[in-house]
Design a protein around this motif. Structure first.
Motif, short mmCIF file in Angstrom:
data_model
loop_
_atom_site.label_atom_id
_atom_site.label_comp_id
_atom_site.label_asym_id
_atom_site.label_seq_id
_atom_site.Cartn_x
_atom_site.Cartn_y
_atom_site.Cartn_z
N ASP A 171 -5.15 15.15 4.66
CA ASP A 171 -5.77 14.50 5.82
C ASP A 171 -4.61 14.05 6.54
OD1 ASP A 171 -7.10 13.21 7.71
OD2 ASP A 171 -8.25 11.95 6.21
N PRO A 172 -4.22 14.66 7.71
CA PRO A 172 -3.33 14.13 8.53
C PRO A 172 -3.37 12.68 9.12
CG PRO A 172 -4.53 15.73 9.69
CD PRO A 172 -5.06 15.93 8.27
N LEU A 173 -4.39 12.26 9.07
CA LEU A 173 -4.71 10.63 9.43
C LEU A 173 -4.46 9.76 8.51
CD1 LEU A 173 -7.78 10.87 12.00
CD2 LEU A 173 -5.26 11.03 12.75
N SER A 174 -4.24 10.13 7.06
CA SER A 174 -4.26 9.57 6.15
C SER A 174 -2.54 9.27 5.65
CB SER A 174 -4.88 9.86 4.92
OG SER A 174 -6.25 9.82 5.08
N THR A 175 -1.79 8.95 6.77
CA THR A 175 -0.46 9.05 6.44
C THR A 175 -0.07 7.91 5.43
OG1 THR A 175 1.68 8.78 7.55
CG2 THR A 175 -0.10 7.33 8.34
N ARG A 176 1.16 8.24 4.89
CA ARG A 176 1.40 7.16 3.79
C ARG A 176 2.96 6.46 4.48
NH1 ARG A 176 3.53 12.37 1.98
NH2 ARG A 176 1.87 11.91 0.10
N TRP A 177 3.11 6.81 5.80
CA TRP A 177 4.16 6.00 6.33
C TRP A 177 3.76 4.91 7.18
CZ3 TRP A 177 7.37 8.20 3.46
CH2 TRP A 177 7.81 9.31 3.84
N PRO A 178 4.44 3.87 6.96
CA PRO A 178 4.05 2.27 7.64
C PRO A 178 4.31 2.64 9.08
CG PRO A 178 6.30 2.06 6.67
CD PRO A 178 5.73 3.67 6.36
N TRP A 179 3.94 1.43 9.83
CA TRP A 179 3.79 1.40 11.28
C TRP A 179 5.15 1.56 12.00
CZ3 TRP A 179 1.47 0.87 15.78
CH2 TRP A 179 2.09 0.48 16.94
N THR A 180 6.16 0.88 11.20
CA THR A 180 7.55 1.13 11.67
C THR A 180 8.19 2.43 11.75
OG1 THR A 180 8.32 0.20 9.61
CG2 THR A 180 8.20 -1.54 11.30
N ARG A 181 7.76 3.10 10.63
CA ARG A 181 8.45 4.46 10.47
C ARG A 181 7.67 5.61 11.25
NH1 ARG A 181 9.93 6.70 4.39
NH2 ARG A 181 10.87 8.55 5.10
N LEU A 182 6.46 5.32 11.73
CA LEU A 182 5.71 6.14 12.77
C LEU A 182 6.27 5.76 14.10
CD1 LEU A 182 2.00 5.71 11.52
CD2 LEU A 182 3.51 7.58 11.19
N TYR A 222 5.66 16.13 8.37
CA TYR A 222 4.80 16.81 7.26
C TYR A 222 4.94 16.15 5.98
CZ TYR A 222 3.69 20.45 10.53
OH TYR A 222 3.21 20.91 11.83
N ASP A 223 5.95 15.41 5.40
CA ASP A 223 6.24 14.92 4.39
C ASP A 223 5.33 13.53 4.14
OD1 ASP A 223 7.23 15.15 1.70
OD2 ASP A 223 8.92 13.24 2.21
N GLY A 224 4.67 13.26 5.49
CA GLY A 224 3.94 11.89 5.42
C GLY A 224 2.49 11.73 4.94
N PHE A 225 2.03 13.15 4.50
CA PHE A 225 0.62 13.28 4.28
C PHE A 225 0.50 14.41 3.43
CE2 PHE A 225 1.09 15.61 8.23
CZ PHE A 225 0.33 16.79 7.94
N ASP A 226 -0.91 14.42 2.87
CA ASP A 226 -1.17 15.67 1.81
C ASP A 226 -2.35 16.46 2.76
OD1 ASP A 226 0.49 14.74 -0.28
OD2 ASP A 226 -1.05 13.29 -0.74
N ALA A 232 8.39 13.96 -5.38
CA ALA A 232 8.11 12.97 -5.20
C ALA A 232 7.19 12.74 -6.26
CB ALA A 232 7.05 13.09 -4.01
N VAL A 233 6.99 11.09 -6.49
CA VAL A 233 6.25 10.87 -7.65
C VAL A 233 4.76 10.91 -7.57
CG1 VAL A 233 5.65 8.45 -8.98
CG2 VAL A 233 7.87 8.85 -8.18
N ASP A 234 4.28 10.95 -6.21
CA ASP A 234 2.86 10.98 -6.11
C ASP A 234 2.33 12.50 -6.06
OD1 ASP A 234 4.09 11.39 -3.93
OD2 ASP A 234 2.65 10.46 -2.73
N THR A 235 3.27 13.45 -5.58
CA THR A 235 2.62 14.90 -5.39
C THR A 235 3.45 16.01 -6.32
OG1 THR A 235 4.37 15.39 -3.72
CG2 THR A 235 2.17 14.36 -3.09
N ARG A 242 6.04 17.33 -5.67
CA ARG A 242 6.51 18.28 -4.48
C ARG A 242 7.94 17.86 -4.22
NH1 ARG A 242 1.43 18.50 -2.46
NH2 ARG A 242 2.23 17.56 -0.57
N PHE A 243 9.05 18.50 -4.01
CA PHE A 243 10.17 18.24 -3.49
C PHE A 243 10.23 17.92 -1.98
CE2 PHE A 243 11.10 20.36 -7.48
CZ PHE A 243 12.21 19.58 -7.96
N GLY A 244 10.96 16.91 -1.69
CA GLY A 244 10.89 16.41 -0.20
C GLY A 244 11.97 17.14 0.69
#
Length: 241
Positions: A153-164, A147-151, A109-112, A114-116
């Motif tokens: 803080d579990p409430l700070s998800t990187r996924w948009p509404w539709t994906r959740l 688990y790939d959706g946050f670092d 991933a560009v931001d972390t 780590r491999f997805g």
């Protein structure tokens, strides 16, 4: 609020370690030349099968195995990154380069960095066969996406509404179709957290309130079903944030 988030992160991390999601890294190269060649042979065979004219169920098996393969390799690579800050060893780097040359979906991933997880292959397997690997593809897709959706803080998800919302539907489907699933606790836990995440990114205030209430109900139901689970404490904190 800041203290609550820190506690939530600590409790959440403890559930990940307890479930084996994070494993201790080794000082030695985790991927040997022999293991790299075995992984490449397996990937080549799976890729050939996915592109073949075999029955959909057979091709779904190959996609499912590719997902498992990516998950196995990324765990080793990410352990390397956690300890050394980068992928270590010639065999590991050779393996990554060869898999990418074969267009295997394994990239950091560009931001972390780590491999997805191998979620694209689990999706492909389920598209061909909804019962791929007797539902295990659906479970692995849910866990990988979550688990790939946050670092931290579990409430700070990187996924948009539709994906959740897709994750909610997947968890609900697993719960209904496989009430005796061996990982039901994990499924129920993810569902509760994703509902709380949905409340944070909902498109309007009413939906946010509705999903916050749903998350609280799912957390309360989890506590009743699994009163001794380490995840119960994490959920109780998350509901209050």
């Amino acid at each position: 609020m800041r203290g609550g988030r820190a506690l939530a992160r600590a409790l959440f991390a403890s559930t990940l370690f307890a479930s084996g999601f994070f494993l201790p890294a080794s000082a030695h190269d985790l991927i040997t030349a022999e293991l790299a060649e075995r992984y490449l042979a397996r990937a080549t065979a799976d890729l050939e099968k996915t592109r073949s004219r075999e029955a959909p169920a057979r091709r779904a098996e190959a996609f499912y195995d590719l997902g498992r393969l990516v998950d196995e390799i990324r765990e080793l690579l990410n352990r390397d990154i956690a300890m050394h800050g980068k992928v270590q060893g010639l065999p590991s780097n050779y393996l990554v380069a060869q898999l990418q040359a074969r267009a295997v979906d394994l990239k950091p991933a560009v931001d972390t960095g780590r491999f997805g997880p191998g979620v694209s292959y689990y999706r492909a397997a389920l598209d061909l066969d909804p019962d791929a690997a007797r539902g295990d593809a659906a479970y692995r897709l849910l866990v990988g996406e979550f688990y790939d959706g946050f670092d931290a803080d579990p409430l700070s998800t990187r996924w948009p509404w539709t994906r959740l919302q897709e994750q909610v539907r997947l968890a609900e489907r697993l719960r209904v179709r496989q009430p005796a699933h061996p990982e039901l606790e994990e499924i129920e836990f993810i569902l509760a957290v994703v509902c709380l995440q949905s409340a944070r990114v909902a498109p309007d205030r009413d939906k946010g309130r509705t999903w916050g209430e749903r998350g609280a109900r799912e957390a309360a139901a989890f506590r009743r079903r699994f009163p001794d689970s380490m995840r119960t404490s994490a959920l109780e904190v998350l509901v209050k944030l």
